[in-house]
Design an enzyme around this catalytic site. Sequence first.
Site, PDB file in Angstrom:
ATOM      1  N   SER A  14       1.188  -1.314   0.142  1.00  0.00           N
ATOM      2  CA  SER A  14       0.334  -0.001   0.233  1.00  0.00           C
ATOM      3  C   SER A  14       1.052   1.258   0.110  1.00  0.00           C
ATOM      4  O   SER A  14       0.617   2.358   1.050  1.00  0.00           O
ATOM      5  CB  SER A  14      -0.805  -0.564   1.559  1.00  0.00           C
ATOM      6  OG  SER A  14      -1.840  -0.835   1.301  1.00  0.00           O
ATOM      7  N   LYS A  17       2.621   2.350  -5.526  1.00  0.00           N
ATOM      8  CA  LYS A  17       3.459   1.822  -6.367  1.00  0.00           C
ATOM      9  C   LYS A  17       2.655   1.675  -8.050  1.00  0.00           C
ATOM     10  O   LYS A  17       3.820   3.057  -8.876  1.00  0.00           O
ATOM     11  CB  LYS A  17       3.662   0.458  -6.400  1.00  0.00           C
ATOM     12  CG  LYS A  17       4.881  -0.238  -5.628  1.00  0.00           C
ATOM     13  CD  LYS A  17       5.501  -1.555  -5.852  1.00  0.00           C
ATOM     14  CE  LYS A  17       4.083  -2.776  -5.379  1.00  0.00           C
ATOM     15  NZ  LYS A  17       4.127  -3.818  -4.788  1.00  0.00           N
ATOM     16  N   TYR A  54     -13.154  -6.523  -0.675  1.00  0.00           N
ATOM     17  CA  TYR A  54     -12.843  -5.809   0.764  1.00  0.00           C
ATOM     18  C   TYR A  54     -11.254  -6.699   0.327  1.00  0.00           C
ATOM     19  O   TYR A  54     -10.202  -6.130   0.906  1.00  0.00           O
ATOM     20  CB  TYR A  54     -13.424  -6.589   1.571  1.00  0.00           C
ATOM     21  CG  TYR A  54     -14.750  -6.229   1.311  1.00  0.00           C
ATOM     22  CD1 TYR A  54     -14.738  -5.022   2.438  1.00  0.00           C
ATOM     23  CD2 TYR A  54     -16.196  -7.557   1.621  1.00  0.00           C
ATOM     24  CE1 TYR A  54     -16.558  -4.754   2.628  1.00  0.00           C
ATOM     25  CE2 TYR A  54     -17.053  -6.606   1.911  1.00  0.00           C
ATOM     26  CZ  TYR A  54     -17.739  -5.022   2.140  1.00  0.00           C
ATOM     27  OH  TYR A  54     -18.207  -4.871   2.808  1.00  0.00           O
ATOM     28  N   ASP A  71      -4.853  -1.325 -10.281  1.00  0.00           N
ATOM     29  CA  ASP A  71      -3.498  -0.588 -10.873  1.00  0.00           C
ATOM     30  C   ASP A  71      -3.651   0.086 -11.804  1.00  0.00           C
ATOM     31  O   ASP A  71      -3.149   1.145 -12.478  1.00  0.00           O
ATOM     32  CB  ASP A  71      -2.676  -0.812 -10.082  1.00  0.00           C
ATOM     33  CG  ASP A  71      -1.727  -0.469  -8.798  1.00  0.00           C
ATOM     34  OD1 ASP A  71      -2.282   0.798  -8.342  1.00  0.00           O
ATOM     35  OD2 ASP A  71      -1.131  -1.242  -7.944  1.00  0.00           O
ATOM     36  N   ASP A 146       8.503 -11.503  -0.013  1.00  0.00           N
ATOM     37  CA  ASP A 146       7.730 -12.546  -0.089  1.00  0.00           C
ATOM     38  C   ASP A 146       7.834 -13.662  -1.258  1.00  0.00           C
ATOM     39  O   ASP A 146       8.358 -13.387  -2.029  1.00  0.00           O
ATOM     40  CB  ASP A 146       6.065 -11.402  -1.040  1.00  0.00           C
ATOM     41  CG  ASP A 146       5.548 -10.720  -0.195  1.00  0.00           C
ATOM     42  OD1 ASP A 146       5.559 -10.684   1.239  1.00  0.00           O
ATOM     43  OD2 ASP A 146       4.684  -9.855  -1.057  1.00  0.00           O
ATOM     44  N   GLU A 148       6.244 -15.328  -2.557  1.00  0.00           N
ATOM     45  CA  GLU A 148       5.380 -15.338  -3.865  1.00  0.00           C
ATOM     46  C   GLU A 148       5.827 -14.982  -5.365  1.00  0.00           C
ATOM     47  O   GLU A 148       5.427 -14.757  -6.594  1.00  0.00           O
ATOM     48  CB  GLU A 148       3.376 -15.020  -3.953  1.00  0.00           C
ATOM     49  CG  GLU A 148       2.286 -15.931  -2.753  1.00  0.00           C
ATOM     50  CD  GLU A 148       2.938 -15.914  -1.738  1.00  0.00           C
ATOM     51  OE1 GLU A 148       3.597 -15.050  -0.908  1.00  0.00           O
ATOM     52  OE2 GLU A 148       1.836 -15.336  -0.951  1.00  0.00           O
ATOM     53  N   CYS A 374     -25.051   1.090 -12.538  1.00  0.00           N
ATOM     54  CA  CYS A 374     -24.676  -0.473 -12.868  1.00  0.00           C
ATOM     55  C   CYS A 374     -25.593  -0.773 -11.825  1.00  0.00           C
ATOM     56  O   CYS A 374     -26.862  -0.699 -11.750  1.00  0.00           O
ATOM     57  CB  CYS A 374     -23.546  -0.770 -12.642  1.00  0.00           C
ATOM     58  SG  CYS A 374     -22.966  -2.801 -13.503  1.00  0.00           S
ATOM     59  N   MET A 377     -28.269   2.125 -10.750  1.00  0.00           N
ATOM     60  CA  MET A 377     -29.566   1.516 -12.158  1.00  0.00           C
ATOM     61  C   MET A 377     -30.130   0.493 -12.166  1.00  0.00           C
ATOM     62  O   MET A 377     -31.549   0.896 -12.224  1.00  0.00           O
ATOM     63  CB  MET A 377     -28.505   1.530 -13.257  1.00  0.00           C
ATOM     64  CG  MET A 377     -29.681   2.120 -14.476  1.00  0.00           C
ATOM     65  SD  MET A 377     -29.389   1.003 -15.652  1.00  0.00           S
ATOM     66  CE  MET A 377     -30.042  -0.577 -15.835  1.00  0.00           C
ATOM     67  N   ARG A 455     -23.900  -9.245 -15.654  1.00  0.00           N
ATOM     68  CA  ARG A 455     -24.419 -10.153 -15.460  1.00  0.00           C
ATOM     69  C   ARG A 455     -26.678 -10.044 -16.060  1.00  0.00           C
ATOM     70  O   ARG A 455     -26.732 -10.232 -16.959  1.00  0.00           O
ATOM     71  CB  ARG A 455     -24.769 -11.635 -14.833  1.00  0.00           C
ATOM     72  CG  ARG A 455     -23.551 -12.080 -14.686  1.00  0.00           C
ATOM     73  CD  ARG A 455     -23.656 -13.234 -14.162  1.00  0.00           C
ATOM     74  NE  ARG A 455     -22.186 -14.334 -13.550  1.00  0.00           N
ATOM     75  CZ  ARG A 455     -20.928 -14.545 -14.185  1.00  0.00           C
ATOM     76  NH1 ARG A 455     -21.105 -14.810 -15.105  1.00  0.00           N
ATOM     77  NH2 ARG A 455     -20.296 -14.574 -13.306  1.00  0.00           N
ATOM     78  N   HIS A 500     -20.134   1.458 -16.510  1.00  0.00           N
ATOM     79  CA  HIS A 500     -19.408   2.077 -16.059  1.00  0.00           C
ATOM     80  C   HIS A 500     -18.537   3.195 -16.247  1.00  0.00           C
ATOM     81  O   HIS A 500     -17.092   2.580 -16.516  1.00  0.00           O
ATOM     82  CB  HIS A 500     -18.406   1.034 -15.387  1.00  0.00           C
ATOM     83  CG  HIS A 500     -18.975   0.086 -14.530  1.00  0.00           C
ATOM     84  ND1 HIS A 500     -18.932  -0.154 -12.874  1.00  0.00           N
ATOM     85  CD2 HIS A 500     -19.278  -0.825 -14.960  1.00  0.00           C
ATOM     86  CE1 HIS A 500     -19.508  -0.918 -12.302  1.00  0.00           C
ATOM     87  NE2 HIS A 500     -19.804  -1.922 -13.184  1.00  0.00           N
ATOM     88  N   GLU A 502     -17.617   5.255 -14.439  1.00  0.00           N
ATOM     89  CA  GLU A 502     -16.484   6.109 -13.854  1.00  0.00           C
ATOM     90  C   GLU A 502     -14.554   4.947 -14.313  1.00  0.00           C
ATOM     91  O   GLU A 502     -13.962   5.811 -14.204  1.00  0.00           O
ATOM     92  CB  GLU A 502     -16.161   5.456 -12.150  1.00  0.00           C
ATOM     93  CG  GLU A 502     -15.723   3.910 -12.470  1.00  0.00           C
ATOM     94  CD  GLU A 502     -17.600   3.518 -11.890  1.00  0.00           C
ATOM     95  OE1 GLU A 502     -18.079   3.467 -13.152  1.00  0.00           O
ATOM     96  OE2 GLU A 502     -17.425   2.294 -12.314  1.00  0.00           O
TER      97      GLU A 502
HETATM   98  N1  GLN Z   1     -25.250  -7.816  -9.821  1.00  0.00           N
HETATM   99  C1  GLN Z   1     -25.462  -6.668 -10.822  1.00  0.00           C
HETATM  100  C2  GLN Z   1     -25.569  -7.747 -11.996  1.00  0.00           C
HETATM  101  O1  GLN Z   1     -24.535  -8.490 -12.048  1.00  0.00           O
HETATM  102  C3  GLN Z   1     -24.664  -5.498 -11.125  1.00  0.00           C
HETATM  103  C4  GLN Z   1     -23.364  -5.330 -11.274  1.00  0.00           C
HETATM  104  C5  GLN Z   1     -22.267  -4.529 -11.070  1.00  0.00           C
HETATM  105  O2  GLN Z   1     -23.028  -3.043 -10.548  1.00  0.00           O
HETATM  106  N2  GLN Z   1     -20.883  -3.651 -11.669  1.00  0.00           N
HETATM  107  O3  GLN Z   1     -25.710  -7.690 -13.205  1.00  0.00           O
END
Ligand code: GLN
Length: 525
Positions: A14, A17, A54, A71, A146, A148, A374, A377, A455, A500, A502
């Site tokens: 963290s 890098k 997480y 990254d 590490d 790995e 996503c 929405m 999905r 998305h 973003e």
């Molecule tokens: N869980 C929802 C789906 O699979 C939305 C996925 C997401 O927000 N990236 O369609």
Amino acid sequence: MTYYIFVTGGVLSSLGKGVASASIASLLEEQGLKVNIQKLDPYLNVDPGTMSPYQHGEVYVTEDGAETDLDLGHYERFINRHMTKKNNVTAGRVYYNVIRREREGGYLGATVQVIPHIIDEIKRLIKEAEEDSDVLIVEIGGTVGDIEGLPFLEAARQLSVELGKDRVLFVHITYVPFVKTAGELKTKPTQHSVKELRAIGIQPDIILCRSEVEIPESIKEKIALFTSVKKDAVISAPDLECIYEVPLHFKEQGIDRLISKVFGFDYKNVKSKWEGIVHIFKSVQKEVRIALVGKYVSLKDSYKSISEALTHGGIANGVRVKIEWVNSEDYHQEVLEQVHGILVPGGFGERGIEGKLKALSYGRQSKKPTFGICLGMQLMCVEFARNVMGLEGANSTEFDPLTPHPVIDIMEEQKHVRELGGTMRLGSYPCKLMEGTKAREIYGKEIVYERHRHRYEFNNRYRESFERFGMVFSGLSPDGKLVELIELKDHPWYIGCQFHPEFKSKPFQPHPLFVSFISACLQAL
Ligand code: GLN
């Protein structure tokens, strides 16, 4: 011919890098060089797509639909290049390729081993990323020491021998703690991690010292002496208010000049593009507060691209954006009453859904600018169905497979999917914007390309009835079959997108939806 810069990390993780690698890349790009960046991750997942945010923060999605380390988001925000599947390689991917080849008989007669087969595959994957670049920066995930990470470091070492020392540089990012009780910066951890690196056969050429504070000359001298690095190659990397300041900080210490000299490039004394952005960022007075209502808020990295896109939208509007992190599992309306806008991001699974629905309901009724991304929405549609159209029990079949009103449903192709890794609707797809809608006005064009990762989709059976109640389907796939963007007629800014946005926002190309969202929030100031 491609030159290589390997970036390793020492002492702890963290340290940023990714931002450091992206900053170096952007400075080299400003020198007129074609630069690419690759991230090597030492874990055994083939990609981070199935990992919980997480664990690893956000999963960043590229144009070509790769689910990658966050990254790569920094790389795309800092340099003018699209990342692809080739830019993120995990140990899982390396082993998967080698084992698959072994099963196909590709190594007939040989005992397949880490050395040479795994190392060779790593070197092949690194070389694959060098295409069309003068410099390839390879960031090696994890921390030196590490277990790995060893094969990746060995591959880097071998490449430096094969390519020759004048084509390869090693940058080591380390931590220099400030011990408050002693009032001193401590160099010992750096000495140890460089020692560790040397034991593997790698001598760093540049040391980036991450610290709470600026590293003074005396400490730089000490580090230079103990690590056999030139003093001007010991670079101070203190915590900064804004990540877009990092390239400037490095440039002031001459890192671009240094790298150019080693590789034999002509050094051009150019003004950095980052100066303008940082100047705006630092001079803005006004602040807009946005509630981000999500379930992964305890790890802010889970929403990295969204928080960056909000910052970009703020810079474009000359305001600072403050995010109020609202845990959707512990929803209280009071927080939302204090903010200027509400954002409900993407997500998976049922936990926290009800809190998000309440936040959307409040956003719709209070007429505060509300942005659903996503899953956000999809939940806008569920909330609308339940509370405006009176469809009791309306839901997404992701959360209630037996709902009487499946307004969000699994895509036909997805019904037969058995493996969960890399099988969602992923990557860039076109979206057609309808005339006369807010979305069309915001983007100012008819066809846009946006990145996906989901999905489930809006269930077309309900399209007409939604429209009758005032929902506008402002963006659709060009064949008209998939809902991409929704908005409400009688609300100043209530927009949801299935994609998305973003992931495509950059400081110099802020995403139009984020710019417009922040501008709408500003009106509420
Ligand atoms: N869980 C929802 C789906 O699979 C939305 C996925 C997401 O927000 N990236 O369609």
